[in-house]
Design an enzyme around this catalytic site. Sequence first.
Site, PDB file in Angstrom:
ATOM      1  N   GLY A   1      44.617  50.104 125.580  1.00 54.34           N
ATOM      2  CA  GLY A   1      45.157  49.269 126.659  1.00 54.34           C
ATOM      3  C   GLY A   1      46.097  48.226 126.093  1.00 54.34           C
ATOM      4  O   GLY A   1      45.861  47.650 125.029  1.00 54.34           O
TER       5      GLY A   1
ATOM      6  N   GLY B   1      47.641  45.725 128.196  1.00 60.46           N
ATOM      7  CA  GLY B   1      47.874  44.632 129.137  1.00 60.46           C
ATOM      8  C   GLY B   1      47.728  43.298 128.426  1.00 60.46           C
ATOM      9  O   GLY B   1      47.844  43.214 127.202  1.00 60.46           O
TER      10      GLY B   1
ATOM     11  N   ALA C   1      45.097  41.499 127.846  1.00 65.67           N
ATOM     12  CA  ALA C   1      43.974  41.454 126.901  1.00 65.67           C
ATOM     13  C   ALA C   1      44.249  42.334 125.679  1.00 65.67           C
ATOM     14  O   ALA C   1      44.031  41.907 124.549  1.00 65.67           O
ATOM     15  CB  ALA C   1      42.690  41.886 127.603  1.00 65.67           C
TER      16      ALA C   1
ATOM     17  N   ARG D   1      39.135  33.978 149.760  1.00 63.58           N
ATOM     18  CA  ARG D   1      39.589  35.357 149.935  1.00 63.58           C
ATOM     19  C   ARG D   1      38.576  36.244 150.643  1.00 63.58           C
ATOM     20  O   ARG D   1      38.921  37.002 151.543  1.00 63.58           O
ATOM     21  CB  ARG D   1      39.879  35.966 148.569  1.00 63.58           C
ATOM     22  CG  ARG D   1      41.126  35.436 147.937  1.00 63.58           C
ATOM     23  CD  ARG D   1      41.322  36.029 146.556  1.00 63.58           C
ATOM     24  NE  ARG D   1      42.605  35.564 146.027  1.00 63.58           N
ATOM     25  CZ  ARG D   1      43.078  35.882 144.837  1.00 63.58           C
ATOM     26  NH1 ARG D   1      42.379  36.662 144.041  1.00 63.58           N
ATOM     27  NH2 ARG D   1      44.243  35.436 144.429  1.00 63.58           N
TER      28      ARG D   1
ATOM     29  N   HIS E   1      41.668  44.576 145.039  1.00 61.72           N
ATOM     30  CA  HIS E   1      42.651  43.927 144.199  1.00 61.72           C
ATOM     31  C   HIS E   1      42.172  43.784 142.759  1.00 61.72           C
ATOM     32  O   HIS E   1      42.937  43.875 141.820  1.00 61.72           O
ATOM     33  CB  HIS E   1      42.906  42.551 144.811  1.00 61.72           C
ATOM     34  CG  HIS E   1      43.827  41.691 144.038  1.00 61.72           C
ATOM     35  ND1 HIS E   1      45.068  42.122 143.662  1.00 61.72           N
ATOM     36  CD2 HIS E   1      43.697  40.442 143.553  1.00 61.72           C
ATOM     37  CE1 HIS E   1      45.657  41.147 142.988  1.00 61.72           C
ATOM     38  NE2 HIS E   1      44.851  40.144 142.890  1.00 61.72           N
TER      39      HIS E   1
ATOM     40  N   GLU F   1      39.868  42.481 132.143  1.00 56.29           N
ATOM     41  CA  GLU F   1      39.195  42.905 133.371  1.00 56.29           C
ATOM     42  C   GLU F   1      38.148  43.984 133.106  1.00 56.29           C
ATOM     43  O   GLU F   1      37.217  44.159 133.890  1.00 56.29           O
ATOM     44  CB  GLU F   1      40.243  43.418 134.380  1.00 56.29           C
ATOM     45  CG  GLU F   1      39.672  43.674 135.780  1.00 56.29           C
ATOM     46  CD  GLU F   1      40.706  44.191 136.784  1.00 56.29           C
ATOM     47  OE1 GLU F   1      41.909  44.179 136.470  1.00 56.29           O
ATOM     48  OE2 GLU F   1      40.309  44.608 137.879  1.00 56.29           O
TER      49      GLU F   1
END
Lengths: 247, 213, 674
Positions: free
Chosen positions: C72, C74, C76, C363, C438, C462
């Site tokens: 990954g 992203g 992180a 939210r 989301h 995440e």
Amino acid sequence: MNLTLKIWRQAGPNDKGGLHTYQVADISADMSFLEMLDVLNEQLNEKGEEPVAFDSDCREGICGMCSLMINGEAHGPEVTTTCQLHMRSFKDGDTITIEPWRAEPFPVVKDLIVDRSAFDRIIQSGGFISANTGSAPEANSVPAPRDKAMRAFNVATCIGCGACVAACPNGSASLFVGAKITHLGELPQGQPERWSRVVDMVGQHDHEGFGGCTNIGECAAACPKEIPLDVISQLNKDLRTALKNGH
Amino acid sequence: MAVSGLLFIGFVLGHMYGNLKAFAGEESFNEYAHHLRVLGEPMLPYSGFLWIMRVGLILALIAHVASAVILARRAAKARPVKYAVKKNNGSSISSRTMRWGGVTLLVFIVWHLLNFTIVKINPSNGDTGGDNPYHLVVDTFDTWWMTVIYLLAMVALGLHLHHGTFSSLQTLGLTGSAVSRARARAAGWVVAIVVAGGFSLVPLFVLVGIIEK
Amino acid sequence: MAGSTLHDGLTPLNGPSEQKSDDARGYYTLGDKLVDPVAPTGPIKDRWTTRKFENRLVNPANRRKLDVIIVGTGLAGGAAAATLGEAGYNVKSFCYQDSPRRAHSIAAQGGINAAKNYKEDGDSTFRLFYDTVKGGDYRSRESNVYRLAEVSANIIDQCVAQGVPFAREYGGLLDNRSFGGVQVSRTFYARGQTGQQLLIGAYQAMERQVAAGTVESFTRHEMLELIVVDGKARGIIARDMVTGEIETHLADVVVLATGGYGNVFFLSTNAMGSNVTAAWRAHRKGAYMANPCYTQIHPTCIPVSGDHQSKLTLMSESLRNDGRIWVPKKKEDCEKDPRDIPEEDRDYYLERIYPSFGNLVPRDIASRQAKNMCDEGRGVGPLVGDFRRGVYLDLGDAIKRLGKDAIEEKYDNLLDMYERITGENPYEVPMRIYPAVHYVMGGLWVDYHLQSNIPGLFVSGEANFSDHGANRLGASALMQGLADGYFVLPNTIRDYLADGPFEKIDETHEAVVEARRSVEDRVQKFLSINGTRSADSYHKELGNIMWEYCGMERTEDGLRKAIDMIRELKADFWSNLKVLGSADTLNQSLEKAGRVADFIELGELMCIDALNRRESCGGHFRAESQTDDGEALRHDDEFAYVAAWEWGGDEGQPVLHKEDLIYTAIEMKQRSYK
């Protein structure tokens, strides 16, 4: 609406490839262009034909993964990415020609997918500020003039999609390089490496086989993030200054 | 490319100025032509200045053409497979015709030199020669097809200058802001219209008989 | 922080919870309690500093002998690759996209929180910590959250040094805004593209290390299996998505920074390629999956327009500052042009139900109420199936009050995007919004060092469960991703690597061969089922089940039904799937099949987790647990624990391990927005 699609199919990098014609029916105006291709692929799958390979990821216009030359326009007729292009931009009975980005440094991988790793290598050659984690000073210790910071941001919005290269009659990536040069060059943090950066990035750009810029302006018109042509001017200016100073 | 191009812009502006001397009459025009040859004397020999200009221009031409060839070859290599369909959205006609327009101008320059400098092509069969440039001009443009050739060449030159002026300023990094970019674009228009228009005046006026022997 | 007291973190403020209900009986077995083996103690503000000192160091000369795999790219993963590369480790980075720069962190719009207190409005590390724990409905681990708040300020310093063009004030200093209902301005932003700018910063830092030779980047590679040797994570099996080659990559440590699994709902704001496969393969190899049912549903997305829809697009919540949310009072008005519905026939339901917070309720509340309105038959917009999914967000009053220009300046890009997608002009017609999945707060279980229960397997961003509890605050996802990648992981992984380099293994090792064979078998299996349905059609069906029964509101009956439906779907998938093409070329149908297979298994576990948790907390609303006036009701006495699920085998049941949440710095309180 019903549409005729002429799509470039190419099984692999070494295959010749060609345009194939497909029909799609009952396309809703609310669909995105890529959702229209999803419909085609579901159809092909049912018929036992291999679906058309194309790139997309975020589908909200920011990751830069989607591409496609649509009727001779990079990302199609609107100033946005293909994933944000909707079918209401077309009308019933239209014939749409879909081709991959065409550039030697972007070889076709399969169908409409190309390899854009040349952009990564250009960034590797100098598109960064050397600041190891932990070495940073307090963020507000160096103010950055607001207008310069704004310009830096405006050009830092580049998504690296390659539309500039695809649209350029010369196959040049000067807009991409210029955007990064301008982004980092406008910030105080970017000054120490400013001159070596431009020389190295332009060198890598040429080495990758991108064409030279003749300031035609197709790139800026195709850019979904509306990066202006003046980043190329900035690129040239910085390059000239750098060469003059012996970099 | 940009530097040699800017030299040419300077040259054509001067050249055009000289041509317009035709409106001041035969004497004035020929005197200007003569003056070019004796400019710098006695430091320079007869025609010395002209030869320095010629050498400079030839070098600039070589640089200009060489850059164009390199750029065209790079472009061809960068896109070996052409698009089946390709639209142009952001480019002017002038920018897209730089290469073929350039070749046209190159051919024209050869023609033009044969016509006026080497005086090989002479519609009035040679007797006006190099010693009366004014007559050469009038004889040339009295021939309608010669005027047409020159006017077409001026269209090509105008287009070339329209993009070339802007492009050279952009390449030299002088168009970093929106204002300077607009100025460079405007300069392209001005140079193109002034030069192409200015050059066209003399042939047109000869053809309609306002400038005459 | 009215009514709350500062605690130093030295004494427990609550005891372990004791679960009385057992809704999920028959679906799971109860395992041993779980304890974070490296949980820090002592004053809360000293815990991270102390731990950084205690953690062992790795001699710079040894670092290049240590191989680190990071899956990954992203915030992180990219940040970790850059930082570990700078430190001199030998890093291999993997992403499924064509470039590390495309990871979905790029799509985050709003901003990134940091306790800089530049506005001198009373912010502090402790306040950011408090807001995050409270926002997470007291279902996160306080030590982790405190550390997050503590390093938040360093993140901003780091990003600015890298050239991230944050918004600035006229004096050239950094600007902040308030975000997500908090009362201080601590959010740093780069117009509506903060995620993009932060990701490009991390990406550039990583590419710099690629040039330096410390990081090797593998793009268009998908991790399909974790290699575990003698109980330790020692590498991955990945498929080169261009050539189809199954590759073995061995290392001393493996980091998963693979993002969230929101795409289990088919429609979400995640990227098309976002998937759970890497995390799920690790789960099947023994890593615990924690709180999988915690899902964040964002209230202001562009509604679904038809069955063709492939993804949902978020619009910044800031729209709720100026937009009034309503539905028609009468069902028969739902088809009308909203401009023809008179004021007295409009139900501004949030303002009606929550007079003090109105349209700015959190939210989850805003989302749930939108669903309630639509369930009542008062939804608006096109019929999708036989249901209208949408409520109005009306800028009309704001345009009247502030003028069109002011609204345009504030929301220009956003409103353009809305018009591009829907074809409607938001200045003239009220916008339509609907909630969409989301973010997921659940993820692989990790300890304080971000290490899973498999030694040598670290999980960041995440993909782990640790920092947001049952609900994440706005502008905190970017903060956590970068905190983990730049500052936490590099300081914890060294303690593990100090024992390395570990015993050399090669590709002939039994465990490696076995992992590789299982991947190859699976790929062949997908291609040989030769049924009639595409992977996409299964994904859509799974998404519908999840959205209906494990979405904004969950009930015992619904979840039981969903589990049955998912099991049926799974059986059908493995007997009726159709994947064309071959294994040795780029094959997007094949990629999709593997991802959907894992989503189906995850979906079942999410439902079981949701079924077990008979309380409402954060993004998890159980209809059986609400107050008299319909608000979420937590049961701290029963559920103040992290539910960490162990894979029970293809035929077996998942095993539940509970980790008690004991607070020492903050007392648990019920929230109220009335």
